[in-house]
Design a protein around this motif. Structure first.
Motif, mmCIF file in Angstrom:
data_model
loop_
_atom_site.group_PDB
_atom_site.id
_atom_site.type_symbol
_atom_site.label_atom_id
_atom_site.label_comp_id
_atom_site.label_asym_id
_atom_site.label_seq_id
_atom_site.Cartn_x
_atom_site.Cartn_y
_atom_site.Cartn_z
ATOM 1 N N ALA A 199 0.659 -1.509 -0.404
ATOM 2 C CA ALA A 199 -0.097 -0.032 -0.125
ATOM 3 C C ALA A 199 0.649 1.501 -0.252
ATOM 4 O O ALA A 199 2.313 1.296 0.596
ATOM 5 C CB ALA A 199 -1.032 0.168 1.463
ATOM 6 N N GLU B 82 -1.287 7.660 2.934
ATOM 7 C CA GLU B 82 -3.188 6.373 4.122
ATOM 8 C C GLU B 82 -2.808 7.421 5.327
ATOM 9 O O GLU B 82 -3.294 7.182 6.107
ATOM 10 C CB GLU B 82 -2.842 5.119 4.208
ATOM 11 C CG GLU B 82 -3.459 4.532 2.562
ATOM 12 C CD GLU B 82 -2.350 3.004 2.865
ATOM 13 O OE1 GLU B 82 -3.738 2.367 2.076
ATOM 14 O OE2 GLU B 82 -2.152 2.330 4.361
ATOM 15 N N ARG C 263 -11.230 -3.151 6.546
ATOM 16 C CA ARG C 263 -10.775 -3.568 5.511
ATOM 17 C C ARG C 263 -11.754 -3.025 4.354
ATOM 18 O O ARG C 263 -12.421 -2.503 4.005
ATOM 19 C CB ARG C 263 -11.645 -5.258 4.661
ATOM 20 C CG ARG C 263 -10.250 -6.229 5.289
ATOM 21 C CD ARG C 263 -11.836 -7.534 5.337
ATOM 22 N NE ARG C 263 -10.379 -9.101 6.109
ATOM 23 C CZ ARG C 263 -10.784 -9.265 7.157
ATOM 24 N NH1 ARG C 263 -11.769 -8.011 8.277
ATOM 25 N NH2 ARG C 263 -10.200 -10.177 7.832
ATOM 26 N N ASN C 264 -10.829 -2.189 3.150
ATOM 27 C CA ASN C 264 -10.563 -0.988 2.209
ATOM 28 C C ASN C 264 -12.132 -0.341 2.332
ATOM 29 O O ASN C 264 -12.722 0.021 2.344
ATOM 30 C CB ASN C 264 -11.552 -1.909 1.396
ATOM 31 C CG ASN C 264 -10.588 -2.782 0.422
ATOM 32 O OD1 ASN C 264 -9.723 -2.639 0.843
ATOM 33 N ND2 ASN C 264 -11.320 -4.366 0.501
ATOM 34 N N ASN C 265 -11.326 0.626 3.834
ATOM 35 C CA ASN C 265 -12.387 1.474 3.942
ATOM 36 C C ASN C 265 -11.611 2.753 5.503
ATOM 37 O O ASN C 265 -11.433 3.277 6.211
ATOM 38 C CB ASN C 265 -13.638 0.808 5.182
ATOM 39 C CG ASN C 265 -15.069 2.016 5.714
ATOM 40 O OD1 ASN C 265 -14.129 3.353 5.517
ATOM 41 N ND2 ASN C 265 -16.026 1.980 5.695
ATOM 42 N N ASP D 294 -5.590 -8.548 3.354
ATOM 43 C CA ASP D 294 -7.225 -8.430 3.650
ATOM 44 C C ASP D 294 -7.337 -7.042 4.639
ATOM 45 O O ASP D 294 -8.301 -6.879 4.451
ATOM 46 C CB ASP D 294 -7.267 -9.733 3.975
ATOM 47 C CG ASP D 294 -6.949 -10.655 3.910
ATOM 48 O OD1 ASP D 294 -6.995 -11.285 3.282
ATOM 49 O OD2 ASP D 294 -6.093 -11.861 5.043
ATOM 50 N N GLY D 295 -6.533 -5.926 3.983
ATOM 51 C CA GLY D 295 -6.065 -4.685 4.770
ATOM 52 C C GLY D 295 -5.199 -4.476 5.833
ATOM 53 O O GLY D 295 -4.863 -4.864 5.270
#
Length: 425
Positions: free
Chosen positions: A346, A351, A407-409, A388-389
């Motif tokens: 990532a 982030e 996860r993805n939020n 998985d996040g």
């Protein structure tokens, strides 16, 4: 001029080999070649800081990246720039020994001698240990991962998990900690650097396994090494005794802002968001005085005239550096992540920036993979990108307690990190 070894000329290494980059051994990253310049104690004169800024601008991507050992990484380098880079840094005095350039890993209390709180100024230790390291043929075999720490007695760098730590005492003696043991070896302060070098050479004799790069890797452990060091010190006629001094669990980071002490001049302690400085930041800092780069990716500017301190601090704040504890960037760190590292899952720097909010009680470190390159020590919040996040954990010493997986939020991730950094008591 030093005869640099460009990356293409580096001989093959075994899978377990010490692959730590240096200035003469560049590392291939996804954003170009990477050089890690060792800065013992993080101390940089104005001239040496200027040379690093020139190298970053002329040969790299223009940025200087601070590491968790108070060193500097240059990124985005051309693969064939090794000789030019080595010559530039050598002329500035940043490469006193070609054979030892990767082993000069020394962190030191950044406020030593500035605020009057330590037991002693570790500056003489720093100069002495670096000179001894560069003069020892045996020490050239140390790994680029092996770490020395020089603590002025306040316990700040003692908490960083160094292989060998010298601690100052009020009574004029020094304590040498070998690995993570609570038992320390007490020696006269003047013998401290020589005792640390002797201990490093004893480590090399004990490191018979190919992957024993640090004291923690020794099959017989740190306690056995400490016993051997006591025996060797006594053989040299050095007065040595043992004592007990538990290692601090958390690092005492320098407070941000003005640092006042016994001298007329003022020092300024600032943080660097994600440890990344562009050339304008670097010029602003290096033109103000001698620099001390900290193991917490910060900078202490020394020798600032009192009537100039407030204006300089305001200018550093306006430039985006962290000048007080209320900054949302205080305590936030991250590895390089994507796109600079092929192993990262990532863009953790982006982030981390998206998740920045009110300053939390605990520091947080974002990692793009399980290696957690450059992570802090002590107590901190660990955010790791996984397939998985993102997994969030609370780390205290050797203990790791998972608190959440998101996860993805992005919004949920930011909220979970904020909650972890400021736990309810």
């Amino acid at each position: 001029m030093l005869a640099a070894m460009p990356p293409s000329a580096v001989p093959p290494r075994s899978p377990g080999g010490d692959a730590c980059p240096g200035t003469l051994r560049l590392h291939r990253a996804d954003d170009g070649a990477l050089a890690r310049v060792r800065i013992p104690g993080g101390v940089l004169t104005v001239g040496r800081a200027d040379a690093l800024g020139e190298a970053a601008g002329r040969l790299g991507d223009g940025e200087l990246h601070l590491t968790s050992r108070g060193n500097v990484q240059l990124r985005g380098l051309a693969p064939d720039c090794g000789a030019e880079l080595a010559g530039l840094l050598s002329r500035a005095g940043l490469l006193p020994s070609e054979r030892h350039e990767r082993v000069r890993n020394i962190v030191a209390s950044p406020l030593a001698g500035l605020d009057g709180l330590g037991a002693a100024d570790v500056g003489p230790w720093l100069t002495g240990l670096d000179r001894l390291l560069c003069g020892s043929d045996r020490a050239a075999a140390l790994s680029g991962r092996f770490l020395f720490a020089l603590d002025d007695g306040r316990g700040d760098v003692d908490a960083l998990g160094a292989d060998l730590t010298l601690l100052a005492r009020d009574d004029g003696d020094a304590m040498l900690r070998v690995g993570d043991t609570d038992t320390v070896l007490r020696v006269p302060a003047a013998d401290g650097p020589r005792a640390a070098l002797l201990a490093a050479e004893a480590f090399l004799d004990a490191a018979t396994e190919p992957d024993a790069w640090r004291v923690k890797d020794l099959p017989d452990g740190a306690a056995a090494l400490a016993d051997d060091v006591v025996r060797r010190l006594r053989q040299t006629g050095t007065a040595v005794s043992t004592d007990r001094h538990p290692r601090p669990r958390a690092s005492l980071r320098p407070a941000l802002g003005p640092v006042h002490g016994r001298h007329r001049d003022v020092a300024l302690s600032v943080g660097v968001p994600l440890g990344r400085l562009d050339r304008n930041h670097w010029r602003l800092l290096s033109s103000a005085g001698e620099l001390r780069l900290t193991p917490w990716r910060g900078v202490v500017v020394t020798g600032v005239a009192p009537d100039h301190a407030d204006d300089l601090l305001a200018g550093l704040s306006e430039a985006g550096l962290i000048t007080g504890p209320g900054s949302p960037w205080a305590g936030v760190g991250a590895c390089i992540g994507r796109p600079g590292c092929a192993k990262s899952l990532a863009d953790v720097r982006a982030e981390a920036g998206a998740a920045v909010g009110p300053a939390g009680r605990l520091p947080v470190y974002w990692s793009g993979c399980e290696r957690r390159c450059g992570h802090p020590h002590g107590e901190w919040i660990d955010v790791v990108a996984t397939p998985d996040g993102h997994r969030i954990s609370h780390v205290t010493g050797d203990r790791r307690d998972a608190t959440a997986t998101v996860r993805n939020n992005p919004a949920a991730l930011a909220a979970a990190v904020a909650a972890a950094r400021s736990p309810r008591t």
